[in-house]
Scaffold this motif. Sequence first.
Motif: not given
Length: 232
Positions: A95-96, A163-164, A169-171
């Motif tokens: 979440e962070i 970072r993109y 990848e994290m959705g």
Amino acid sequence: MKKIIIAIDGHSACGKSTLAKKLAKEMKYVYIDSGAMYRAVTLFAIQNNWVSDDGQSVDENELINALDSINISFNYNSKSGKSDTFLNGVNIEDEIRTMKVAKSVSAVAKLKKVREKLVEFQQSLGKNKGIVMDGRDIGTVVFPNADLKIWVTANMEVRTARRYKELIEMGDKITVDEVRANIQSRDFEDSNRKESPLKRADDAKDIDNSYLTKEQTVQSAMDLINAKILEN
Ligand code: DC
């Protein structure tokens, strides 16, 4: 072998954490991600509805009054082989890392009382040395006497692309332009705030990893570490 403190600082998304984690593994040192602490406090403020929708301002009084009820810890996750961040006993690692937190974290990280609490915690973790910590003020404020300070840089397009990729990848549903704008705005906020602004320590060693592989970056840092250990 004598243990040292390694402080790694630099702008957002230039590969500090990746480098710091690898160095800690190599040296069998503790790795501490100080940015995760600022992100955790930010998430706490968001959960309590103390952050404006645009992430630009936070209800300072409410947050400062609640600071003592915020407990941050790190626990090793045997599945991922990495350390996860916990807020009051809850795993908040994923979440962070979201854009929602990234958009609000500068407003929280500029608060003096928040910094005082987190710096004290960070310093306590370095008491026994044998630590690699990355952030924005590690070599200047948290450990001004660190044995080795590394200032990491990379150019804006490289940082944005990295970072993109992580966020996608994290959705996270996000565009390249949004990611670039967030990095630029955090660079500006972090460098221009009153309390412990981001700046290179005078005695830091530089590593620009724009055109280096992860392995080459680690090798450059290991060369600095080995030279420092031989010196001591
Ligand atoms: O390293 P990071 O991107 O996860 O850090 C998130 C934010 O926290 C960053 O924009 C600035 C703040 N930060 C800080 O002010 N001081 C630190 N030592 C680490 C992070």
